[in-house]
Design a protein around this motif. Structure first.
Motif, short mmCIF file in Angstrom:
data_model
loop_
_atom_site.label_atom_id
_atom_site.label_comp_id
_atom_site.label_asym_id
_atom_site.label_seq_id
_atom_site.Cartn_x
_atom_site.Cartn_y
_atom_site.Cartn_z
N PHE A 382 0.80 -1.23 0.00
CA PHE A 382 0.00 0.00 0.00
C PHE A 382 0.83 1.28 0.00
O PHE A 382 0.29 2.37 -0.09
N ILE A 383 2.16 1.17 0.16
CA ILE A 383 2.95 2.41 0.05
C ILE A 383 3.73 2.47 -1.26
O ILE A 383 4.50 3.40 -1.48
N SER A 384 3.55 1.49 -2.13
CA SER A 384 4.22 1.53 -3.43
C SER A 384 3.83 2.80 -4.17
O SER A 384 2.68 3.22 -4.13
N GLY A 385 4.79 3.41 -4.83
CA GLY A 385 4.51 4.60 -5.61
C GLY A 385 4.68 5.89 -4.82
O GLY A 385 4.79 6.97 -5.39
N LEU A 386 4.77 5.79 -3.48
CA LEU A 386 4.96 7.01 -2.68
C LEU A 386 6.44 7.39 -2.65
O LEU A 386 7.31 6.52 -2.67
N PRO A 387 6.70 8.71 -2.58
CA PRO A 387 8.07 9.12 -2.33
C PRO A 387 8.48 8.68 -0.90
O PRO A 387 7.60 8.51 -0.05
N VAL A 388 9.77 8.52 -0.68
CA VAL A 388 10.26 7.98 0.59
C VAL A 388 9.69 8.72 1.80
O VAL A 388 9.22 8.10 2.75
N ASN A 389 9.73 10.03 1.76
CA ASN A 389 9.28 10.81 2.93
C ASN A 389 7.83 10.56 3.26
O ASN A 389 7.46 10.41 4.43
N ASP A 390 6.98 10.51 2.25
CA ASP A 390 5.57 10.24 2.48
C ASP A 390 5.39 8.82 2.99
O ASP A 390 4.54 8.54 3.84
N ALA A 391 6.19 7.92 2.46
CA ALA A 391 6.11 6.52 2.86
C ALA A 391 6.42 6.36 4.34
O ALA A 391 5.76 5.60 5.06
N ILE A 392 7.43 7.11 4.82
CA ILE A 392 7.79 7.04 6.24
C ILE A 392 6.60 7.46 7.09
O ILE A 392 6.21 6.78 8.05
N ALA A 393 5.98 8.60 6.71
CA ALA A 393 4.84 9.10 7.48
C ALA A 393 3.68 8.12 7.45
O ALA A 393 3.07 7.81 8.49
N THR A 394 3.39 7.59 6.26
CA THR A 394 2.25 6.68 6.11
C THR A 394 2.43 5.40 6.92
O THR A 394 1.54 4.98 7.66
N ILE A 395 3.61 4.81 6.80
CA ILE A 395 3.83 3.52 7.47
C ILE A 395 3.90 3.71 8.98
O ILE A 395 3.42 2.87 9.75
N THR A 396 4.46 4.85 9.43
CA THR A 396 4.55 5.09 10.87
C THR A 396 3.15 5.20 11.47
O THR A 396 2.86 4.66 12.53
N LYS A 397 2.29 5.90 10.74
CA LYS A 397 0.92 6.05 11.22
C LYS A 397 0.20 4.68 11.22
O LYS A 397 -0.50 4.33 12.18
N TRP A 398 0.42 3.93 10.16
CA TRP A 398 -0.20 2.61 10.04
C TRP A 398 0.20 1.71 11.20
O TRP A 398 -0.60 1.05 11.84
N LEU A 399 1.52 1.74 11.53
CA LEU A 399 2.04 0.92 12.63
C LEU A 399 1.41 1.34 13.95
O LEU A 399 1.00 0.50 14.76
N ALA A 400 1.32 2.66 14.15
CA ALA A 400 0.75 3.18 15.40
C ALA A 400 -0.71 2.77 15.52
O ALA A 400 -1.16 2.31 16.58
N ASP A 401 -1.46 2.90 14.42
CA ASP A 401 -2.88 2.53 14.43
C ASP A 401 -3.07 1.06 14.77
O ASP A 401 -4.02 0.69 15.46
N LYS A 402 -2.19 0.23 14.29
CA LYS A 402 -2.32 -1.22 14.54
C LYS A 402 -1.68 -1.62 15.87
O LYS A 402 -1.68 -2.80 16.21
N GLY A 403 -1.07 -0.64 16.55
CA GLY A 403 -0.40 -0.97 17.81
C GLY A 403 0.86 -1.78 17.62
O GLY A 403 1.30 -2.50 18.51
N LEU A 404 1.47 -1.65 16.48
CA LEU A 404 2.67 -2.45 16.18
C LEU A 404 3.96 -1.66 16.33
O LEU A 404 5.05 -2.21 16.20
N GLY A 405 3.82 -0.37 16.53
CA GLY A 405 5.05 0.41 16.63
C GLY A 405 4.76 1.87 16.88
O GLY A 405 3.59 2.28 16.96
N GLU A 406 5.82 2.65 17.03
CA GLU A 406 5.64 4.07 17.29
C GLU A 406 6.90 4.83 16.88
O GLU A 406 7.98 4.23 16.78
N GLU A 407 6.71 6.11 16.70
CA GLU A 407 7.87 6.94 16.37
C GLU A 407 8.80 6.97 17.58
O GLU A 407 8.34 6.94 18.71
N LYS A 408 10.11 7.03 17.31
CA LYS A 408 11.06 6.93 18.42
C LYS A 408 12.35 7.66 18.06
O LYS A 408 12.79 7.63 16.92
N ILE A 409 12.89 8.34 19.04
CA ILE A 409 14.17 9.00 18.83
C ILE A 409 15.23 8.27 19.63
O ILE A 409 15.03 7.98 20.81
N ASN A 410 16.33 7.96 19.01
CA ASN A 410 17.43 7.27 19.69
C ASN A 410 18.67 8.14 19.70
O ASN A 410 18.87 8.96 18.82
N TYR A 411 19.51 7.91 20.70
CA TYR A 411 20.76 8.66 20.83
C TYR A 411 21.92 7.70 20.94
O TYR A 411 21.80 6.63 21.54
#
Length: 799
Positions: A382-411
RNA sequence: GCGGAUGUGAUGGAAUUGGUAGACAUGCAGGAUUUAGGUUCCUGUGCCGCGAGGCGUGUGGGUUCGAGUCCCUUCAUCCGCACCA
């Protein structure tokens, strides 16, 4: 009379010692200015050439600020805890405190010989119990606030110092201090939670004026990366969580890798436990250095019988362990996307795993396509055809909605290993009670004094010498009163230096590390100069402590230093680092003895660009001595006339005031001195008036204060040179009465002409064509175009 | 590999926003003072050429009336980080 620098320098140093003209006032109507240099470690070798470069530079700034009417705090002290002193004491059967006292005495004498305008009344010594009381106090506050904790972790162990090191102290797998190999050891250590401040330490760099390379280096060290954490279900039941900066490539994750130390390995029942265990053991034996050395050739073992499920493709994928995945970063596990990560690609090739292209544009048969931020997704549902940046946003939201992941900052930044198994440091004010666990020493019991031990040799077991003193370690628990054991490790050298600049504002305070009033008035530091080597050590640590102290209301501002600059190293005449073994060491004492302090100060500032490495040149030192001799002779023999600037020198003087002033602010001490030399050359061409000489002495006095004072006195001027107002220039008097204009023909310089300032284009052009040489060249040609740059040049295009 | 910087006479190094490259100093050469000089003062010193002139800021290109400075290419050296997902 001859320029007797020895006698003159001694005379003024004695006078400064007696009358304390550089003492800062805590109550003053003047505006404040706080100039700071990194206080020295008082080693047994005495002062070396690395010290005078930054110290002289900041002394010049401090002296100039005083002349500009500021109440200046320019303090000095000694960062005296640490290994070299302890090792020296062991070797020579002395007590470290005696060694320290002697070294401080020697350093103080040497610093005074250099004529620095330090406020000696505010000298601090980190080994003084009245000082380290407050170092310990800050530690207690960190402990109370959950920022100091004890943890059993693999640590860097220096095989020669017999001591734990912070990550920042390990350079290429070796101890940054002694060069011995560093190995990994499991130890229970005090840690400081610097990672809690990672975000602010990075972000707040925007609020301060540090030279860019310092900011960049700190940001790189903190190593912020934005991505997502994603859960992969496994056939073993447990979800495997990974961190990725490229959630868009999730469809390309064809296998997973976990670090050999990963927790789940203890739980999982694989079909090949022996193989896994063997791999874990080999990995454990490798030092960090070896692990990175073998970067080229990937190793690993598949965890047989357990598979993960890619949440988007829903395919089962294998799980490997490999030491190219670090336990200490992210979650210690990764989703491998061999199509778009070179390490994963190499591993996939070696283990014959599928490589899928999910961003179009590269050639994944040849190498991973990693530089694909502007690419477009393919083979990605479902993210085929999207530019990379949009794909990151779309998949991150999808993961969050499904409870499979979340945005994260690492150091990349890790917590600060804060224990040292040595004697000569601040005792950590904690006791361990069977019943209550780790308990803070009662505040009123501070300072917790370092006991006088018989033997402070290191132990092979890796315990502090203090552990061998049962009468000291046995104590009562401050909480329950039951029997308890004192912590026997001491603090690292970086502890005392993390807050020393606060103590300078109020050195004698018995009730607090400094009074609120003094801190409000003096902090933050206005200008701090120090070595690049401290960028990710002292500078970062002290910013961390300062932010903590700000959070608990001890200091009034969230950053300790408003401005940070850095000096380059001075190399030997052979272009090598000065070292005893190379025999290219220059001793400042020798230079002072032969040429005098003022010459040394001047040369070390004239040597080159302050921010770059410089090569010592013995013969160039002589040039600076020659310059001072010329200044001396000028004053003795050539001065005539009144206290006004003479007409012959007025232009040069106004220019020099402007140039020297702005050069000091821009750290361009070398060109400031060149300007002074030019001015003196002018004075030799035409004798200066007393007024001309006066302004020269004003400008020279921050650089070469002794000769300036002496000549000031000899000329019968009032007061002290150091207390004169900084001279001011008149912009209109820095401009020539006539302008020399470059005449170019077709962009090539062919001559010069003189015109009145701000002459219009026609005047300049007619002056140019009237010039004999120019006329000869353009004779018979046509001028097709003219370019005039006002007051600078004219360019004639001819055909 | 990533990030940061640097490359200018014999040497250390100067050159606001593109606008007279080599300030200042060292070294070297010549001269003066001196019994002598690790003293002082004066003169000269980017390279080639007797000269007019030509050539010159690591390499090769580009933009511009004009480039040490801006853009691209390439080489060399130094520093920091380094399997950081």
């Amino acid at each position: 009379m001859k320029y007797d620098f020895k006698q003159i320098e001694k005379k003024w140093q004695n006078r400064w010692e007696a009358t304390r003209p550089f003492a800062a006032e805590n109550d003053s109507a003047k505006p404040k200015y706080y100039v700071l240099v990194e206080f020295p470690y008082p080693s047994g070798d005495g002062l070396h050439l690395g010290h005078p470069r930054p110290y002289t530079a900041m002394d010049i700034v401090a002296r100039k600020r005083r002349m500009q009417g500021y109440n200046v705090l320019f303090p000095i002290g000694f960062d005296a805890f640490g290994l070299p002193t302890e090792n020296y004491a062991i070797k020579n059967k002395l007590h470290p405190s005696d060694v320290t006292r002697n070294n401080i005495k020697r350093f103080s004498e040497q610093l005074k010989m250099l004529g620095y305008s330090f406020d000696w009344d505010r000298c601090v010594d980190t080994t003084d119990p009245e000082y380290y009381k407050w170092t310990q106090w800050i530690f207690l506050k960190l402990f109370e606030n959950g920022l100091a904790y004890k943890a059993q972790i693999p640590v860097n162990w220096c095989t020669s110092c017999k001591c734990v090191l912070a990550n920042e102290e390990v350079v290429d797998g070796e101890c940054e201090r002694c060069g011995a190999p560093v190995v990994r050891r499991e130890k229970s250590q005090w840690m400081l939670r610097i990672t809690k401040y990672a975000q602010r330490l990075a972000d707040d760099l925007d609020d301060v004026d540090y030279i860019e390379r310092v900011k960049i280096q700190q940001r790189n060290w903190i190593g912020r990366s934005v991505g997502a954490e994603v859960d992969f279900k496994t056939t073993a039941g447990d979800a495997l969580r990974v961190f990725t900066t490229r959630p868009d490539t999730l469809f390309g994750a064809t296998y997973m890798v976990i670090s050999p130390e990963h927790q789940l390995l203890q739980k999982w029942l694989a079909d090949n436990p022996d193989e896994i265990k063997a791999y874990q053991e080999t990995a454990a034996k490798k030092s960090d250095f070896e692990r990175t050395e073998l970067a080229k050739d990937k190793t690993g073992v598949e965890i047989k019988g357990i598979r993960a499920i890619n949440p988007v493709t829903e395919r089962e994928i294998p799980i490997y362990i490999s030491d190219y995945v670090l336990a200490s970063y992210g979650t210690g596990a990764i989703m491998a996307v061999p199509g778009h990560d070179q390490r994963d690609w190499e591993f996939a090739k070696k283990f014959d795993l599928p490589i899928v292209e999910v961003v179009a544009g590269g050639d994944i048969e040849k190498e991973a396509y990693t530089d694909c931020d502007n690419g477009v997704m393919v083979n990605s549902g479902f993210i085929s055809g999207l530019p990379v940046n949009d794909a990151i946003a779309t998949i991150t939201k999808w993961l969050a909605d499904k409870g499979l992941g979340e945005e994260k900052i690492n150091y990349k930044l890790r917590d600060w290993v804060f224990s040292r198994q040595r004697y000569w440091g601040e005792p950590i004010p904690i006791v361990h009670c069977e019943k209550c666990g780790y308990v803070a020493v009662t505040e009123s019991d501070l300072p917790l004094l370092l006991p006088n031990v018989e033997n402070y040799e290191t132990t092979e077991t890796g315990e502090s010498p203090l552990a061998a003193m049962p009468e000291w370690t046995s104590t009562d628990c401050p909480k329950c009163g039951g029997p308890a054991q004192r912590e026997t490790d001491t603090m690292p050298q970086w502890a005392g230096s993390s807050w020393y600049f606060l103590r300078y504002t109020d050195v004698a305070n018995k009730n607090a590390l400094a009074s609120n009033k003094a801190l409000d008035y003096w902090t933050p530091v206005d200008w701090y100069n120090g070595g690049m080597e401290h960028t990710t050590l002292h500078l970062l640590y002290s910013r961390f402590w300062h932010k903590f102290l700000f959070d608990i209301g001890v200091v009034p501002f969230h950053e300790p230093y408003m401005k940070r600059t850095s000096h380059g190293m001075i190399l030997g005449e052979d272009g090598q680092k000065m070292s005893k073994s190379r025999g290219n060491v220059i001793n400042p004492d020798d230079i002072i003895g032969e040429y005098g302090t003022d010459t040394l100060r001047l040369y070390i500032m004239f040597i080159g660009d302050f921010e770059k490495t410089a090569l010592w040149s013995q013969s160039a030192v002589k040039g600076c001595k020659r310059f001072l001799d010329r200044v001396w002779n000028l004053s003795e023999e050539r001065v005539g006339g009144g206290d006004e600037y003479s007409a012959a020198h007025e232009l040069a003087i106004h220019r020099a005031i402007k140039k020297v002033g702005s050069d000091i602010e821009a750290l361009k001490f070398n060109t400031a001195i060149a300007t002074l030399m030019s001015l003196v050359n002018d004075y030799y061409e035409k004798a200066p008036s007393r007024g001309d000489l006066k302004v020269l002495l004003n400008l020279l006095s921050p650089f070469a204060p002794h000769i300036a004072e002496e000549l000031w006195e000899m000329q019968g001027f009032d007061g002290f040179a150091a207390e004169q107002p900084w001279p001011v220039f008149d912009e209109s008097k820095t401009l020539d009465a006539v302008r020399e204009i470059a005449v170019q023909i077709g962009g090539k310089l062919r001559g010069t002409v003189f015109v009145a300032p701000d002459s219009d284009d026609e005047t300049v052009i007619s002056a140019a064509v009237a010039d004999e040489k120019i006329a000869r060249i353009i004779d018979g040609k046509e001028i097709v175009r003219t370019i005039v740059v006002k007051n600078k040049l004219v360019n004639l295009i001819i055909k």
